[in-house]
Write an enzyme that holds these catalytic residues in place. Structure first.
Site, mmCIF file in Angstrom:
data_model
loop_
_atom_site.group_PDB
_atom_site.id
_atom_site.type_symbol
_atom_site.label_atom_id
_atom_site.label_comp_id
_atom_site.label_asym_id
_atom_site.label_seq_id
_atom_site.Cartn_x
_atom_site.Cartn_y
_atom_site.Cartn_z
ATOM 1 N N HIS A 68 0.639 -1.103 -0.294
ATOM 2 C CA HIS A 68 -0.132 0.134 0.020
ATOM 3 C C HIS A 68 0.850 1.266 -0.043
ATOM 4 O O HIS A 68 0.477 2.200 -0.678
ATOM 5 C CB HIS A 68 -0.826 -0.059 1.277
ATOM 6 N N GLU A 71 1.797 1.747 -3.332
ATOM 7 C CA GLU A 71 0.784 2.406 -3.976
ATOM 8 C C GLU A 71 0.737 4.008 -4.131
ATOM 9 O O GLU A 71 0.741 4.442 -5.339
ATOM 10 C CB GLU A 71 -0.424 1.747 -3.706
ATOM 11 N N HIS A 72 0.909 4.636 -2.980
ATOM 12 C CA HIS A 72 1.076 5.962 -2.665
ATOM 13 C C HIS A 72 2.229 6.528 -3.535
ATOM 14 O O HIS A 72 2.105 7.521 -3.953
ATOM 15 C CB HIS A 72 1.250 6.321 -1.247
ATOM 16 N N GLU A 148 -3.506 7.581 7.447
ATOM 17 C CA GLU A 148 -4.619 6.974 7.177
ATOM 18 C C GLU A 148 -5.013 5.692 7.985
ATOM 19 O O GLU A 148 -6.212 5.416 8.157
ATOM 20 C CB GLU A 148 -4.351 6.471 5.808
#
Length: 454
Positions: A68, A71-72, A148
């Protein structure tokens, strides 16, 4: 919680033919990249998606969340683009873009006017091989990911319950780790961890492109060769089996967090879809979830929410198309004045009713009929069609199986639904997680939300 075959809503109708999944085309480049195109000329728009077969289940202990995090970072710079330029180019073309990471895959998409598709393919192909991972960019972005996690998990009591449920239910299987990552792992992650992940998994032979819209497949194949074809295939890491040992008794866990009401989540281990032609139980479990929670007049809603009013909410879900282990989940919140124990007993009683009495033909026909409407409406969305293709491919099945899945669900009988209810809902495979609500501190200041994007 609604039932879902990998969020595909793959249901069928018993009284009318299901819509067929017509006209996808596929080619495979010499470097191993598969390109799947579905022509849909109802609007001058195209959806472009790149799916990588690398998700949180491929991570190692100590680096949870790295899929993840990357992904950023994929929205930062490349050898030819400045940081933030990718999003700017998409917006200037009149489109929108984003990405998402799951346990099984990571996917990136753009929805643009069809004339902008070549540029999107060029941009996406560029960052497949030319991402520049900068230590300063990483240091800033890891803080966004940690925030997040705070917002979506640490400050969300039900999310904490699900995270604890998974880590209790799975002891060896990688689904025990959260997609967002453990906070300790995020705090100790380095930019080299993200770089290593990128180098290991981001390769054309570990990816596939899905394009749906007002396009000609032959031209798309030509563009794919032009932009993606120059990348070389890589030797991928070995994926060893990480099978979960057989569970031998019920597992219970409690989570304390500020909340007004308790919450209950119950998960049984269940079979995933392995052999499309031979397997029957996953389809019957899909129908069972729909009978329990497939519409506003389903059993949970009718008997527990509006009937006995023991539940404020109650849901059921099953996903049989995935790379890892499958589970059947039932969850809910007790109504005010009712306890978690009472809700658990009521949910179990509904399963017992199916075990003892089965489901009626009319009840089964209703959920099939209602679900096919969602399947039909989905065909009006380019993004939903692309998600359907990509999600099925990620599970190890094939887009050509979409109509077969519909036909299989269409043939599920009431006897099969009763049989799976008897077979899989035993305490030996059950894990129960409960939210123990703590007083909500009204004066507690909210954390700043930061720039959470994905």
């Amino acid at each position: 919680m609604r039932s879902s075959f990998a969020a595909l809503a793959l249901f069928a109708i018993a009284v009318a033919p299901a819509p067929t999944f017509a006209n996808p085309y596929e080619t495979k480049l010499a470097n191993g990249l598969r390109v799947i195109v579905k022509e849909d000329r109802r609007a001058p728009t195209a959806v472009h998606m790149v799916w990588y077969r690398a998700g949180s289940m491929d991570e190692k202990d100590g680096t949870s969340g790295v899929a993840h995090v990357l992904e950023h970072l994929m929205f930062k710079g490349t050898k030819t683009l400045k940081s933030g330029e990718f999003n700017k180019r998409v917006a200037e073309a009149g489109g929108r873009d984003n990405a998402f990471t799951s346990r099984d895959y990571t996917a990136y998409f753009q929805i643009v006017p069809k004339a902008a598709l070549p540029e999107m393919m060029k941009l996406e192909a560029d960052r497949m091989a030319n991402l520049t991972l900068d230590a300063k960019e990483f240091a800033a972005e890891i803080k966004v990911v940690m925030e997040e996690r705070r917002l979506r998990t640490d400050d969300n009591p039900q999310a904490l319950v699900h995270e604890t449920l998974n880590s209790t239910m799975f002891q060896a299987h990688p689904y025990r780790r959260p997609i967002i990552g453990w906070m300790d792992d995020l705090e100790h992650m380095t930019w080299q961890d993200a770089r290593d992940w990128y180098r290991q998994w981001y390769a054309p032979n570990n990816a596939y492109v899905v394009i749906v819209g007002d396009v000609d497949h032959r031209e798309v194949f030509r563009l794919a060769q032009k932009y993606y074809g120059a990348h070389k295939a890589k030797a991928l890491p070995e994926r060893k089996p990480q099978n979960e040992p057989e569970q031998a008794g019920i597992r219970r866990v409690s989570v304390k967090a500020p909340a007004k009401l308790p919450y209950l989540s119950m998960a049984w281990k269940a079979p995933k879809l392995r052999d499309l032609q031979k397997d029957r139980d996953p389809f019957a479990l899909e129908m069972l979830a729909a009978v329990l929670d497939g519409h506003d007049a389903s059993r949970f809603s009718k008997h527990l929410v509006r009937g006995s009013r023991i539940a404020q909410s109650a849901g059921a879900g099953f996903d049989g198309s995935l790379r890892g282990e499958a589970t059947f989940i039932i969850d809910g919140q007790p109504a005010e004045g009712k306890t978690v124990a009472e809700l658990e007993a009521a949910l179990r009683a509904e399963i017992k009713r199916v075990q003892d009495e089965g489901v009626s033909a009319e009840e089964l026909a209703r959920v099939k009929t209602q679900a096919i409407a969602a399947q039909t409406y989905k065909r009006d969305s380019l993004m939903a069609q692309a998600m359907e293709i990509g999600g099925l491919e990620a599970s190890g099945l094939h887009w050509r199986d979409i109509d077969v899945l519909l036909e299989k669900l269409k043939t599920v009988t009431a006897e099969e639904v009763q049989a799976v209810a008897k077979k899989y809902f035993t305490d030996d495979t059950l894990t129960v997680a409960v939210l123990d609500p703590q007083p909500v501190e009204q004066s507690k200041p909210r954390r700043p939300s930061g720039a959470v994007r994905h």
